[in-house]
Design a protein around this motif. Sequence first.
Motif, PDB file in Angstrom:
ATOM      1  N   LEU A   6       0.820  -1.212   0.000  1.00  0.00           N
ATOM      2  CA  LEU A   6       0.000   0.000   0.000  1.00  0.00           C
ATOM      3  C   LEU A   6       0.854   1.262   0.000  1.00  0.00           C
ATOM      4  O   LEU A   6       0.404   2.321  -0.451  1.00  0.00           O
ATOM      5  N   LEU A   7       2.068   1.166   0.511  1.00  0.00           N
ATOM      6  CA  LEU A   7       2.946   2.333   0.532  1.00  0.00           C
ATOM      7  C   LEU A   7       3.339   2.784  -0.876  1.00  0.00           C
ATOM      8  O   LEU A   7       3.792   3.920  -1.059  1.00  0.00           O
ATOM      9  N   LEU A   8       3.158   1.904  -1.861  1.00  0.00           N
ATOM     10  CA  LEU A   8       3.482   2.277  -3.241  1.00  0.00           C
ATOM     11  C   LEU A   8       2.465   3.255  -3.815  1.00  0.00           C
ATOM     12  O   LEU A   8       2.765   3.973  -4.770  1.00  0.00           O
ATOM     13  N   TYR A   9       1.262   3.287  -3.255  1.00  0.00           N
ATOM     14  CA  TYR A   9       0.237   4.200  -3.743  1.00  0.00           C
ATOM     15  C   TYR A   9       0.522   5.619  -3.252  1.00  0.00           C
ATOM     16  O   TYR A   9       1.114   5.807  -2.183  1.00  0.00           O
ATOM     17  N   PRO A  10       0.098   6.641  -3.989  1.00  0.00           N
ATOM     18  CA  PRO A  10       0.190   8.013  -3.478  1.00  0.00           C
ATOM     19  C   PRO A  10      -0.615   8.138  -2.187  1.00  0.00           C
ATOM     20  O   PRO A  10      -1.608   7.424  -1.983  1.00  0.00           O
ATOM     21  N   SER A  11      -0.205   9.042  -1.327  1.00  0.00           N
ATOM     22  CA  SER A  11      -0.829   9.139  -0.009  1.00  0.00           C
ATOM     23  C   SER A  11      -2.331   9.413  -0.090  1.00  0.00           C
ATOM     24  O   SER A  11      -3.124   8.830   0.658  1.00  0.00           O
ATOM     25  N   GLY A  12      -2.729  10.306  -0.998  1.00  0.00           N
ATOM     26  CA  GLY A  12      -4.150  10.620  -1.120  1.00  0.00           C
ATOM     27  C   GLY A  12      -4.969   9.425  -1.559  1.00  0.00           C
ATOM     28  O   GLY A  12      -6.049   9.150  -1.020  1.00  0.00           O
ATOM     29  N   TYR A  13      -4.461   8.690  -2.524  1.00  0.00           N
ATOM     30  CA  TYR A  13      -5.165   7.507  -3.017  1.00  0.00           C
ATOM     31  C   TYR A  13      -5.197   6.436  -1.931  1.00  0.00           C
ATOM     32  O   TYR A  13      -6.207   5.757  -1.751  1.00  0.00           O
ATOM     33  N   ARG A  14      -4.079   6.321  -1.213  1.00  0.00           N
ATOM     34  CA  ARG A  14      -4.005   5.322  -0.148  1.00  0.00           C
ATOM     35  C   ARG A  14      -4.998   5.636   0.960  1.00  0.00           C
ATOM     36  O   ARG A  14      -5.655   4.735   1.503  1.00  0.00           O
ATOM     37  N   ALA A  15      -5.133   6.917   1.287  1.00  0.00           N
ATOM     38  CA  ALA A  15      -6.076   7.292   2.343  1.00  0.00           C
ATOM     39  C   ALA A  15      -7.516   7.020   1.931  1.00  0.00           C
ATOM     40  O   ALA A  15      -8.349   6.606   2.753  1.00  0.00           O
ATOM     41  N   ALA A  16      -7.821   7.234   0.649  1.00  0.00           N
ATOM     42  CA  ALA A  16      -9.195   7.064   0.189  1.00  0.00           C
ATOM     43  C   ALA A  16      -9.570   5.609  -0.046  1.00  0.00           C
ATOM     44  O   ALA A  16     -10.685   5.178   0.262  1.00  0.00           O
ATOM     45  N   TYR A  17      -8.637   4.824  -0.585  1.00  0.00           N
ATOM     46  CA  TYR A  17      -8.983   3.475  -1.012  1.00  0.00           C
ATOM     47  C   TYR A  17      -8.154   2.375  -0.349  1.00  0.00           C
ATOM     48  O   TYR A  17      -8.387   1.193  -0.610  1.00  0.00           O
ATOM     49  N   GLY A  18      -7.188   2.758   0.477  1.00  0.00           N
ATOM     50  CA  GLY A  18      -6.300   1.774   1.083  1.00  0.00           C
ATOM     51  C   GLY A  18      -7.014   0.668   1.845  1.00  0.00           C
ATOM     52  O   GLY A  18      -6.746  -0.526   1.609  1.00  0.00           O
ATOM     53  N   PRO A  19      -7.925   0.982   2.771  1.00  0.00           N
ATOM     54  CA  PRO A  19      -8.615  -0.083   3.517  1.00  0.00           C
ATOM     55  C   PRO A  19      -9.380  -1.042   2.600  1.00  0.00           C
ATOM     56  O   PRO A  19      -9.367  -2.261   2.804  1.00  0.00           O
TER      57      PRO A  19
END
Length: 292
Positions: A6-19
């Motif tokens: 998940l760290l490979l994703y941009p922070s904004g995308y990770r926050a929105a869709y990470g879970p």
Amino acid sequence: MIDRLLLLYPSGYRAAYGPEIADTYREMTRGAPRGARLREGFDLAAHALRVRFQLGSADPLGRFLASAAPFALAAAAASAGSQLLRWCTSIVVSPTPWMLSIRTLDHVGALSLLFSLLVCIGTIVALTGRWAVGVAAAVCGLCGTAGLALSVEWLFGDRVIVPLAALLTVAVVLACPADLRPDGSAAAAAGAMAWAAWLPAAVVETRIVQGVSTHYGAWPLLALSVTGVVLALRAQSSGVRTMGAMAVASPPFIAHAYVMAWHDLRPVAAMVLVFPAAVVITAAVARARRSY
């Protein structure tokens, strides 16, 4: 593992869709063997990198590289085909029996031919409908060629341009979004360009036509640029984007020209000017069309 991916994703995308991504990954890999988990992890990492570098089908860069990918693959195949042809020609004209020449081929030469063959076969497979399988074979051949060029300098006489061109081609081809793989018309245009780049040189290399030289390797770059002009005129565009895609697809031909020009960058730099010249020609023809 999923937390690191998940760290490979941009922070904004990770926050929105990470879970949601993490839950889906755990659901799909629960009880799965190690190989299946690794495949899912690889696919997830590839998606994360596409999102991070804006290489999706909805992104302008992703669409641009998708338009360049089949031509980059075709250029690599034409260059690899030229190398195979030169080897075959040397076998035919040599006084040594061809079976003896093959048996005495060293491992470096054998690997070089194998990698070139992989690029050619992979490109044919990719452009005739099985993109993923063909790309996998061609990428293996290109990476092998880059490795040989780096480790065995005498093979190409260069440790920079040849491997860099191979790896740039790999990057362009792999960056093509899965849902923007070339359709029949793009694949046909790329295949026609490869034949147009390879066949005249093949005629000269096999000495069917005498008194003509392939020194400096300018013809393949010219074939690529003419293809760009034709595609731009058919699409009634300015030619800037199309010729940009052709330029991105050109590293195999640039490396080929560099080797053919005895590792002199000056004539190669002059050859590259064919792309901006093609844009000017396309704009002039389009303007002439409108005036009529």
